[in-house]
Motif scaffolding. Structure first.
Motif, PDB file in Angstrom:
ATOM      1  N   VAL A 179     -10.240  13.419  -9.792  1.00 20.72           N
ATOM      2  CA  VAL A 179     -10.550  11.986  -9.716  1.00 20.72           C
ATOM      3  C   VAL A 179      -9.500  11.321  -8.826  1.00 20.72           C
ATOM      4  O   VAL A 179      -8.332  11.244  -9.200  1.00 20.72           O
ATOM      5  N   PRO A 180      -9.867  10.824  -7.624  1.00 18.34           N
ATOM      6  CA  PRO A 180      -8.879  10.210  -6.725  1.00 18.34           C
ATOM      7  C   PRO A 180      -8.252   8.942  -7.297  1.00 18.34           C
ATOM      8  O   PRO A 180      -7.082   8.656  -7.057  1.00 18.34           O
ATOM      9  N   GLY A 181      -9.039   8.148  -8.037  1.00 19.49           N
ATOM     10  CA  GLY A 181      -8.473   6.926  -8.613  1.00 19.49           C
ATOM     11  C   GLY A 181      -9.556   5.914  -8.960  1.00 19.49           C
ATOM     12  O   GLY A 181     -10.351   5.531  -8.094  1.00 19.49           O
ATOM     13  N   THR A 182      -9.599   5.507 -10.226  1.00 17.66           N
ATOM     14  CA  THR A 182     -10.522   4.472 -10.682  1.00 17.66           C
ATOM     15  C   THR A 182      -9.744   3.476 -11.527  1.00 17.66           C
ATOM     16  O   THR A 182      -8.974   3.873 -12.409  1.00 17.66           O
ATOM     17  N   HIS A 183      -9.914   2.183 -11.243  1.00 20.17           N
ATOM     18  CA  HIS A 183      -9.196   1.133 -11.975  1.00 20.17           C
ATOM     19  C   HIS A 183     -10.197   0.082 -12.447  1.00 20.17           C
ATOM     20  O   HIS A 183     -11.008  -0.394 -11.653  1.00 20.17           O
ATOM     21  N   THR A 184     -10.128  -0.247 -13.729  1.00 21.97           N
ATOM     22  CA  THR A 184     -11.053  -1.204 -14.329  1.00 21.97           C
ATOM     23  C   THR A 184     -10.282  -2.261 -15.105  1.00 21.97           C
ATOM     24  O   THR A 184      -9.367  -1.938 -15.871  1.00 21.97           O
ATOM     25  N   ILE A 185     -10.655  -3.523 -14.905  1.00 32.72           N
ATOM     26  CA  ILE A 185     -10.121  -4.639 -15.702  1.00 32.72           C
ATOM     27  C   ILE A 185     -11.277  -5.209 -16.497  1.00 32.72           C
ATOM     28  O   ILE A 185     -12.350  -5.492 -15.942  1.00 32.72           O
ATOM     29  N   ASN A 186     -11.074  -5.362 -17.806  1.00 40.16           N
ATOM     30  CA  ASN A 186     -12.129  -5.825 -18.700  1.00 40.16           C
ATOM     31  C   ASN A 186     -11.697  -7.079 -19.442  1.00 40.16           C
ATOM     32  O   ASN A 186     -10.596  -7.130 -19.999  1.00 40.16           O
ATOM     33  N   TYR A 187     -12.557  -8.085 -19.419  1.00 39.22           N
ATOM     34  CA  TYR A 187     -12.391  -9.283 -20.248  1.00 39.22           C
ATOM     35  C   TYR A 187     -13.501  -9.242 -21.299  1.00 39.22           C
ATOM     36  O   TYR A 187     -14.689  -9.319 -20.955  1.00 39.22           O
ATOM     37  N   ASN A 188     -13.126  -9.098 -22.560  1.00 41.89           N
ATOM     38  CA  ASN A 188     -14.099  -8.868 -23.618  1.00 41.89           C
ATOM     39  C   ASN A 188     -14.022  -9.955 -24.689  1.00 41.89           C
ATOM     40  O   ASN A 188     -12.943 -10.270 -25.195  1.00 41.89           O
ATOM     41  N   SER A 189     -15.184 -10.537 -25.013  1.00 39.98           N
ATOM     42  CA  SER A 189     -15.266 -11.507 -26.104  1.00 39.98           C
ATOM     43  C   SER A 189     -16.336 -11.046 -27.090  1.00 39.98           C
ATOM     44  O   SER A 189     -16.993 -10.016 -26.887  1.00 39.98           O
ATOM     45  N   GLU A 190     -16.551 -11.830 -28.147  1.00 40.58           N
ATOM     46  CA  GLU A 190     -17.575 -11.474 -29.125  1.00 40.58           C
ATOM     47  C   GLU A 190     -18.976 -11.554 -28.537  1.00 40.58           C
ATOM     48  O   GLU A 190     -19.892 -10.871 -29.004  1.00 40.58           O
ATOM     49  N   VAL A 191     -19.159 -12.370 -27.515  1.00 35.51           N
ATOM     50  CA  VAL A 191     -20.509 -12.592 -27.000  1.00 35.51           C
ATOM     51  C   VAL A 191     -20.825 -11.858 -25.708  1.00 35.51           C
ATOM     52  O   VAL A 191     -21.982 -11.625 -25.388  1.00 35.51           O
ATOM     53  N   ASP A 192     -19.784 -11.506 -24.923  1.00 36.92           N
ATOM     54  CA  ASP A 192     -20.055 -10.791 -23.683  1.00 36.92           C
ATOM     55  C   ASP A 192     -18.783 -10.171 -23.126  1.00 36.92           C
ATOM     56  O   ASP A 192     -17.686 -10.364 -23.664  1.00 36.92           O
ATOM     57  N   SER A 193     -18.939  -9.431 -22.048  1.00 42.71           N
ATOM     58  CA  SER A 193     -17.813  -8.804 -21.352  1.00 42.71           C
ATOM     59  C   SER A 193     -17.961  -9.019 -19.854  1.00 42.71           C
ATOM     60  O   SER A 193     -19.086  -9.038 -19.322  1.00 42.71           O
ATOM     61  N   ILE A 194     -16.830  -9.179 -19.194  1.00 41.90           N
ATOM     62  CA  ILE A 194     -16.781  -9.245 -17.734  1.00 41.90           C
ATOM     63  C   ILE A 194     -15.878  -8.102 -17.275  1.00 41.90           C
ATOM     64  O   ILE A 194     -14.756  -7.949 -17.776  1.00 41.90           O
ATOM     65  N   GLU A 195     -16.354  -7.311 -16.322  1.00 40.03           N
ATOM     66  CA  GLU A 195     -15.618  -6.120 -15.916  1.00 40.03           C
ATOM     67  C   GLU A 195     -15.651  -5.988 -14.402  1.00 40.03           C
ATOM     68  O   GLU A 195     -16.690  -6.164 -13.777  1.00 40.03           O
TER      69      GLU A 195
END
Length: 233
Positions: A179-195
């Motif tokens: 795997v050369p490189g994967t980066h993920t930022i996640n904003y998670n709430s009770e109603v939805d997620s933004i990634e």
């Protein structure tokens, strides 16, 4: 342009191929943790060595007035010393945790999203990075740069590997073969997620960015980063 490659592993070899394809010449290749070499024939040096060798390599370049590009991570406790040395010798120096053009755009996107989310306390922030099993440091330098970009714009005070406290950003580091490189930022709430995610498909993007940075720094004096190279500041 005459290039010295300080570190001749997989990244060094990828940089060599791209540099030659772009009409440059490789005048020095250092494959081991060594300080016994002559850098004076080079117009610029590109360091993708080991954490134990990086500061010595950078110092040698700056003391000999050879501009140096470094993508080695895990040595940053000496970064301020490198900056001081660069200024003392009126040299030229770029360090980047990741030279990929796409990743540097991703850095900007990450900060922009962090600003947008800064007043939405219902979202928990977390990060994940995945790299090949040969990667020595965890979390990756890229993940740390992403976390620092978030810290500038939120009430979080620090990042922490794996489990984190209330005001810290947790970073999960995984090591998976090839795997050369994967980066993920996640904003998670009770109603939805933004990634948002950046996925590298090969080392070629990192290598191309390093060569472009080397081309850009010729004739310049000072300490720079990829925002300068790509005019993203």
């Amino acid at each position: 342009m005459k290039i010295a490659l300080l570190g001749y592993g997989k990244m060094g070899k990828a940089i060599e191929k791209i540099a030659l394809d772009r009409g440059h010449e490789i005048v020095l290749k250092i494959d081991k943790d060594s300080s016994d070499y002559n850098i004076s024939d080079a117009d610029v040096a590109i360091d993708f060595s080991l954490p134990s060798a990086a500061f010595s390599n950078i110092s040698t370049c700056l003391e000999n007035k050879v501009p140096v590009i470094s993508g080695t991570t895990g040595w940053l406790e000496n970064y301020d010393k490198a900056v001081d040395l660069c200024n003392e010798h009126k040299g030229a120096f770029i360090y980047a945790s990741n030279f990929s053009l796409g990743v540097n755009i991703f850095f900007q996107l990450n900060e922009y999203l962090a600003k947008m989310m800064s007043n939405l306390s219902q979202y928990d922030i977390s990060m994940e990075e995945i790299h090949h099993t040969q990667k020595l440091d965890a979390p990756s330098g890229t993940a740390i740069s992403l976390a620092e970009g978030i810290l500038k714009h939120t009430d979080k005070t620090a990042w922490k590997l794996d489990e984190a406290g209330t005001n810290e950003i947790p970073i999960v580091a995984k090591r998976i073969e090839n795997v050369p490189g994967t980066h993920t930022i996640n904003y998670n709430s009770e109603v939805d997620s933004i990634e948002i995610t950046h996925t590298a498909h090969s080392r070629q993007g990192f290598a191309l960015g390093a060569v472009i940075a080397a081309e850009w720094i010729i004739g310049k004096t000072g300490v720079f980063n990829m925002k300068d190279v790509l005019n993203l500041s």
